[in-house]
Scaffold this active site. Structure first.
Site, short mmCIF file in Angstrom:
data_model
loop_
_atom_site.label_atom_id
_atom_site.label_comp_id
_atom_site.label_asym_id
_atom_site.label_seq_id
_atom_site.Cartn_x
_atom_site.Cartn_y
_atom_site.Cartn_z
N LYS A 224 -13.37 -40.67 -13.68
CA LYS A 224 -14.20 -40.44 -14.85
C LYS A 224 -13.38 -40.03 -16.08
CE LYS A 224 -18.58 -39.36 -12.56
NZ LYS A 224 -19.64 -38.35 -12.32
N HIS A 249 -15.45 -45.99 -12.19
CA HIS A 249 -14.67 -44.76 -11.98
C HIS A 249 -14.13 -44.68 -10.55
CE1 HIS A 249 -18.26 -42.99 -10.00
NE2 HIS A 249 -17.44 -42.08 -9.52
N HIS A 280 -19.02 -43.96 -3.13
CA HIS A 280 -20.31 -44.53 -3.52
C HIS A 280 -20.68 -45.74 -2.65
CE1 HIS A 280 -21.51 -42.10 -6.94
NE2 HIS A 280 -20.25 -42.11 -7.37
N ASP A 308 -22.03 -35.46 -2.34
CA ASP A 308 -22.05 -35.76 -3.77
C ASP A 308 -23.48 -36.03 -4.23
OD1 ASP A 308 -20.83 -36.24 -6.28
OD2 ASP A 308 -20.90 -38.40 -5.93
#
Length: 366
Positions: A224, A249, A280, A308
């Site tokens: 990020k 990111h 992710h 997260d």
């Protein structure tokens, strides 16, 4: 002190004289006519005795009684004992060797054989003792080297942790809506990892690996750094292009760790790279950036992915208010934020109260 004496336990005067004659040129002779007397002489001259000739049949204390007395004191591990006997049956031999004697001499004596038996016993025992000394020295050296290596590893780990902490603080400084996000993710990751370790040993997690995963998780959002503030801090819904940039990111973070972050611990580096790139990914294959599915996603990345999401749901962001812990828990179980492994969800259920405690302890200031 030099071991230059031979102790002869022998009640028969003639046999004792024969043995004395055989060894008086090579050793100082110590004589005992019964077991009790021999034990006293042994105690008084222990450091100088090279070998003990122990008659089996003696008054007061016979040979095996002497061995039994010395057994608890482990004397037979420090001086070679040779048993002298007129009858050497297999049963007597077995019993003597079980006590720890090194050989037998049978009566009537054959001079050359007796000398050779004693010579071999002394030579073998000296070699054994030298070997033990050498092994002890090597063990001390290895222990010393291990201590040095452990201290070096500790220092390197401290450097790695300081570096990770500094880098994660940079990310956290820019991401103003979640001041304690990185700290919570680390604590959640270790907590959930412990649950996975206990419930599912097939993943091969250990306390040491969990510590590394915890530190590596601090860099999960390092990518990020290259995302513009206007997107990271945007309070409204992101456009498709902006969302694609946010998604990058993960790959940018992996590139930064690969090219810019110098971690001396290879395993911690591997965890940091993997987590940054894959936190992710989703268990059903609908995550990003690589569309990994099931256990193609490492357990480390799966753990950080879930915590997260939990932290994002329970934290206030520029685009939403924080959900209560129970609500966030149900949303994760219901797949609101993507699919997670059934095993991971079971481990998550086990530590739900622990997560609530950590959330309270590290809650963001308003």
């Amino acid at each position: 002190m030099k071991r230059d004496s031979i102790l002869i336990f022998e009640d028969n005067d003639i046999d004792r004289a024969i043995l004395t004659e055989l060894f008086q040129d090579d050793y100082k002779i110590l004589e005992a006519v019964n077991g009790k007397e021999g034990l006293e002489i042994l105690h008084q001259n222990f450091a100088s005795i090279a070998v003990v000739l122990l008659d089996n049949m003696m008054p007061v204390m016979d040979g095996f009684s002497v061995l039994e007395h010395l057994k608890a004191k482990k004397v037979l591990a420090k001086i070679p004992f040779v048993m002298v006997t007129a009858e050497c049956s297999s049963e007597i031999e077995k019993k003597g060797y079980e006590y720890g004697i090194v050989s037998y001499i049978t009566k009537p004596f054959q001079g050359d054989v007796v000398r050779q038996v004693v010579h071999n016993a002394v030579a073998w025992f000296q070699y054994k003792m030298q070997l033990e000394v050498m092994v002890k020295k090597q063990n001390r050296d290895i222990q010393k080297q291990n201590t040095i290596l452990q201290e070096q590893t500790k220092q390197l780990n401290q450097v790695n942790e300081l570096l990770i902490d500094s880098l994660s603080n940079i990310v956290e400084f820019r991401n103003l809506e979640s001041k304690q996000h990185i700290k919570r993710v680390r604590e959640y990751s270790i907590c959930l990892g412990n649950s996975v370790m206990k419930l599912f040993p097939e993943y091969g997690l250990t306390p040491e690996k969990l510590t590394q995963i915890g530190w590596a998780s601090c860099l999960h959002d390092i990518g990020k750094i290259v995302i513009p503030d206007s997107i990271i801090l945007k309070p409204a819904k992101l456009t498709d292009d902006e969302f694609e940039l946010i998604k990058s990111h993960t790959t940018k973070g992996a590139e930064i760790i690969q090219q810019r972050v110098r971690l001396s611990d290879q395993e911690m580096y591997d965890y940091a790279y993997d987590i940054a790139r894959h936190h992710h990914e989703k268990y059903d294959g609908k995550g990003y950036p690589d569309g990994l599915k099931g256990d193609e996603i490492s357990i480390a990345a799966q753990i950080v992915s879930l915590v997260d999401v939990y932290d994002a749901l329970t934290s206030k962001r520029v685009y939403k208010m924080a959900y209560e812990s129970d609500k966030a828990y149900q949303m994760i179980l219901n797949g609101h934020s993507g699919t997670f492994s059934p095993k991971l969800l079971k481990a998550f259920a086990e530590v739900k109260p622990n997560f609530e405690q950590l959330l309270s302890r590290y809650r963001d200031e308003d």
